[in-house]
Scaffold this active site. Sequence first.
Site, short mmCIF file in Angstrom:
data_model
loop_
_atom_site.label_atom_id
_atom_site.label_comp_id
_atom_site.label_asym_id
_atom_site.label_seq_id
_atom_site.Cartn_x
_atom_site.Cartn_y
_atom_site.Cartn_z
N ARG A 1 67.52 63.61 -30.57
CA ARG A 1 67.78 63.87 -29.16
C ARG A 1 67.44 62.63 -28.34
O ARG A 1 66.52 61.89 -28.67
CB ARG A 1 66.94 65.05 -28.67
N CYS A 2 68.19 62.43 -27.27
CA CYS A 2 67.87 61.34 -26.36
C CYS A 2 66.51 61.59 -25.73
O CYS A 2 66.18 62.76 -25.48
CB CYS A 2 68.95 61.22 -25.27
N PRO A 3 65.72 60.56 -25.55
CA PRO A 3 66.09 59.13 -25.56
C PRO A 3 65.90 58.42 -26.90
O PRO A 3 65.94 57.20 -26.94
CB PRO A 3 65.13 58.55 -24.52
N ASP B 1 73.95 63.22 -30.20
CA ASP B 1 73.46 63.92 -29.02
C ASP B 1 74.43 63.62 -27.88
O ASP B 1 74.71 62.45 -27.59
CB ASP B 1 72.06 63.45 -28.66
#
Length: 78
Positions: free
Chosen positions: A15-17, A42
């Site tokens: 998942r970001c970041p 993502d």
Amino acid sequence: MGTPPDEVVDCLGQRCPLPVIAAARRLVALPVGAVLRVLADDPAAAVDIPAWCRMRGQELVATSTVDGSPAYDIRRVH
């Protein structure tokens, strides 16, 4: 698809970041002019990676799909 990247960082499932952080860490280890391909599925990466390139003055060379996954090619400018 053009010239192959100098290196690939696989951030699929992250998942970001996290993909942006991984790209930033790896890109500084590559020589100026090298291209890093970031694989990131993502949906936020589609916004975050181009924005990071603009903020950091790096070149987003291409976005594409590699084996069904989004890929972002970033050239180290400085």
